[in-house]
Scaffold this motif. Structure first.
Motif, PDB file in Angstrom:
ATOM      1  N   PHE A 144       0.743  -1.147  -0.009  1.00  0.00           N
ATOM      2  CA  PHE A 144       0.100  -0.046  -0.048  1.00  0.00           C
ATOM      3  C   PHE A 144       0.818   1.460   0.016  1.00  0.00           C
ATOM      4  N   PRO A 145       1.880   1.426   0.925  1.00  0.00           N
ATOM      5  CA  PRO A 145       2.491   2.627   1.151  1.00  0.00           C
ATOM      6  C   PRO A 145       3.365   3.063  -0.176  1.00  0.00           C
ATOM      7  N   LEU A 146       3.632   2.060  -1.085  1.00  0.00           N
ATOM      8  CA  LEU A 146       4.679   2.319  -1.877  1.00  0.00           C
ATOM      9  C   LEU A 146       3.623   2.987  -3.225  1.00  0.00           C
ATOM     10  N   PRO A 147       2.739   2.691  -3.731  1.00  0.00           N
ATOM     11  CA  PRO A 147       2.298   3.396  -4.889  1.00  0.00           C
ATOM     12  C   PRO A 147       1.402   4.473  -4.465  1.00  0.00           C
ATOM     13  N   ILE A 148       0.800   4.652  -3.005  1.00  0.00           N
ATOM     14  CA  ILE A 148       0.198   5.596  -2.615  1.00  0.00           C
ATOM     15  C   ILE A 148       1.325   7.051  -2.430  1.00  0.00           C
ATOM     16  N   GLN A 149       2.434   6.543  -1.972  1.00  0.00           N
ATOM     17  CA  GLN A 149       3.414   7.762  -1.984  1.00  0.00           C
ATOM     18  C   GLN A 149       3.881   8.153  -3.483  1.00  0.00           C
ATOM     19  N   VAL A 150       3.849   7.487  -4.326  1.00  0.00           N
ATOM     20  CA  VAL A 150       4.279   7.672  -5.710  1.00  0.00           C
ATOM     21  C   VAL A 150       3.264   8.506  -6.372  1.00  0.00           C
ATOM     22  N   ILE A 151       1.896   8.063  -6.097  1.00  0.00           N
ATOM     23  CA  ILE A 151       1.049   9.006  -6.832  1.00  0.00           C
ATOM     24  C   ILE A 151       0.763  10.392  -6.196  1.00  0.00           C
ATOM     25  N   CYS A 152       0.822  10.252  -4.726  1.00  0.00           N
ATOM     26  CA  CYS A 152       0.924  11.610  -4.044  1.00  0.00           C
ATOM     27  C   CYS A 152       1.976  12.588  -4.454  1.00  0.00           C
ATOM     28  N   GLU A 153       3.215  12.248  -4.615  1.00  0.00           N
ATOM     29  CA  GLU A 153       4.129  12.916  -5.122  1.00  0.00           C
ATOM     30  C   GLU A 153       3.975  13.393  -6.399  1.00  0.00           C
ATOM     31  N   LEU A 154       3.452  12.452  -7.422  1.00  0.00           N
ATOM     32  CA  LEU A 154       3.223  13.148  -8.616  1.00  0.00           C
ATOM     33  C   LEU A 154       1.868  13.877  -8.912  1.00  0.00           C
ATOM     34  N   LEU A 155       0.831  13.845  -7.859  1.00  0.00           N
ATOM     35  CA  LEU A 155       0.129  14.706  -7.947  1.00  0.00           C
ATOM     36  C   LEU A 155       0.278  16.024  -7.195  1.00  0.00           C
ATOM     37  N   GLY A 156       1.235  15.934  -6.246  1.00  0.00           N
ATOM     38  CA  GLY A 156       1.882  17.130  -5.269  1.00  0.00           C
ATOM     39  C   GLY A 156       0.868  17.099  -4.224  1.00  0.00           C
ATOM     40  N   VAL A 157       0.204  15.977  -3.694  1.00  0.00           N
ATOM     41  CA  VAL A 157      -0.677  15.986  -2.339  1.00  0.00           C
ATOM     42  C   VAL A 157       0.256  15.394  -1.437  1.00  0.00           C
ATOM     43  N   PRO A 158      -0.146  15.819  -0.205  1.00  0.00           N
ATOM     44  CA  PRO A 158       0.774  15.259   0.831  1.00  0.00           C
ATOM     45  C   PRO A 158       0.518  13.833   1.138  1.00  0.00           C
ATOM     46  N   ALA A 159       1.594  13.069   1.182  1.00  0.00           N
ATOM     47  CA  ALA A 159       1.739  11.684   1.263  1.00  0.00           C
ATOM     48  C   ALA A 159       1.211  11.214   2.706  1.00  0.00           C
ATOM     49  N   GLU A 160       1.465  12.239   3.758  1.00  0.00           N
ATOM     50  CA  GLU A 160       1.246  11.883   5.102  1.00  0.00           C
ATOM     51  C   GLU A 160      -0.286  11.558   5.242  1.00  0.00           C
ATOM     52  N   ASP A 161      -1.219  11.988   4.338  1.00  0.00           N
ATOM     53  CA  ASP A 161      -2.587  11.859   4.503  1.00  0.00           C
ATOM     54  C   ASP A 161      -3.086  10.155   3.755  1.00  0.00           C
ATOM     55  N   ARG A 162      -1.978   9.532   3.332  1.00  0.00           N
ATOM     56  CA  ARG A 162      -2.302   8.316   2.893  1.00  0.00           C
ATOM     57  C   ARG A 162      -3.149   7.314   3.513  1.00  0.00           C
TER      58      ARG A 162
END
Length: 399
Positions: A144-162
């Protein structure tokens, strides 16, 4: 017409192994009317050739699924969900063509490949975090944390909200099986997306969300609903497919231990192995709804205008008429035109990113934890509710 209203899609036994039911349907009635967990009666397509043709048939409308001229209304958007109903998966050409072109610029092969070093770094950090532990949930700690961090960084939204994304996503993709949790989850996610758009509009960056806002504001090519819907789609689809691809693939390898050892001993098999994970236990079980805009034939059955249609990708990918020894997991399967990412104009735009993430994830996992084993019997695994996605709730492993 074949009716199978007695099949309980919410039964944990069906969710654990739906393949025998789908295999029977492919033999006895590959296109049939069936009552779904939502209470909707829809045509369900289970054979490969029928599914492939249906996925590309312009007479099966995504957009009409939001406004059906019959007694059955499918995907009917209601506030606040209506703000999420204008993404690429929910519209037909010419709107779909315009929306897909806008986002395609962010998913070029060159752009995806440029993410490789960062994906590898995130993968390494996640594996470092579990170093020394005896037992972990591989979904929670890695898949779970791998792709959610990637897409958050791509979009520019906070990964801590995962964690919030995960909670909303689990409820939304389970659909009617989420009960009274569904509307609050949609409302909270809509609120979050609108807040992120407001933040990026005030302080733009070089991320994808800022780019989409700029296109909308400067060229007036995205409506506010389209912009919000696109962010929703990218957040949900941008991580859900890869979570299940990694989780299901790891489960298959560890359930059949000799497959894990074979892949570990020959990493040149990894590209074909990933395609086989996608075919054999794909991350998406069914397509989203389509609606017939005119009378048409699917698999020798007449589907009337206004009827909803659901295509079972999981079943199509186990069709013996298309895949030799379809019930076997073959890591070296060379010809593998599976439908895990769909087909036609709605083919998954993020498929190259999902494949890249899976390639990096499995390479690192096999190298760092060659002795990885299931911590509980395979039959004790729990699968996520709902018909849309196919994935495990947890994957307990011994490192």
């Amino acid at each position: 017409m074949t009716q199978d209203a007695h099949v309980d899609f919410t039964d944990p036994a069906f969710q654990a192994d739906p393949h025998p039911v789908y295999a029977q349907w492919r033999r006895t009635g590959p296109v049939r009317r069936t009552r779904l967990p939502s209470g909707l009666t829809a045509w369900v397509v289970t054979r490969y050739e029928d599914a492939r043709r249906a996925l590309a048939d312009p007479r099966l409308s995504k957009q009409a699924a939001f406004s059906v001229g019959s007694s059955q209304v499918v995907n009917q958007p209601a506030s606040p969900a209506s703000v999420l109903s204008r993404h690429m998966l929910a519209v037909d050409p010419p709107d779909h063509t315009r929306l897909r072109r806008l986002v395609s610029a962010a998913f070029t092969a060159r752009r995806i490949e440029s993410l490789r070093p960062r994906i590898a770094e995130i993968t390494r950090d996640l594996l470092d975090a579990v170093e020394g532990r005896e037992r972990v949930d591989l979904i929670d700690a890695f898949a779970f944390p791998l792709p959610i961090q990637v897409i958050c960084e791509l979009l520019g939204v906070p990964a801590e909200d995962r964690d919030a994304f995960r909670a909303w996503s689990n409820v939304i993709v389970a659909g009617s099986q989420s009960g009274d949790r569904l509307e609050p989850a949609i409302r909270e996610m809509v609120g979050y997306i609108l807040a992120q758009i407001a933040e990026r509009r005030a302080r733009p960056g070089d991320d994808l969300l800022s780019g989409l806002i700029q296109v909308r504001d400067e060229e007036d090519r995205l409506t506010e609903a389209e912009l919000s819907s696109m962010v929703f789609l990218l957040l949900i689809a941008g991580h859900e497919t890869t979570v299940n691809l990694i989780g299901n693939g790891a489960y298959l390898l560890l359930r059949e231990r000799e497959q894990w050892e074979r892949l570990r001993g020959d990493l040149t098999l990894l590209p074909t192995a990933i395609e086989e994970f996608l075919r054999y236990e794909g991350p998406v079980e069914t397509s989203t709804f389509r609606v017939a805009t005119e009378d048409l034939e699917i698999g020798g059955v007449t589907v009337s205008a206004g009827d909803p249609v659901v295509i079972v990708l999981l079943s199509a990918n186990r069709d013996d008429d298309r895949f030799p020894d379809a019930a076997e997991l073959r890591l070296d399967r060379a010809q593998n035109p599976h439908l895990a990412f769909g087909h036609g104009i709605h083919y998954c735009l993020g498929a190259p990113l999902a494949r890249l993430e899976a390639q990096i994830a499995f390479t690192a996992l096999l190298a760092r934890h060659p002795g990885l084993r299931l911590a509980v019997p395979a039959e004790d695994m729990r699968w996520r509710p709902g018909l849309l996605l196919r994935g495990l709730e947890e994957l307990p492993v011994l490192l």
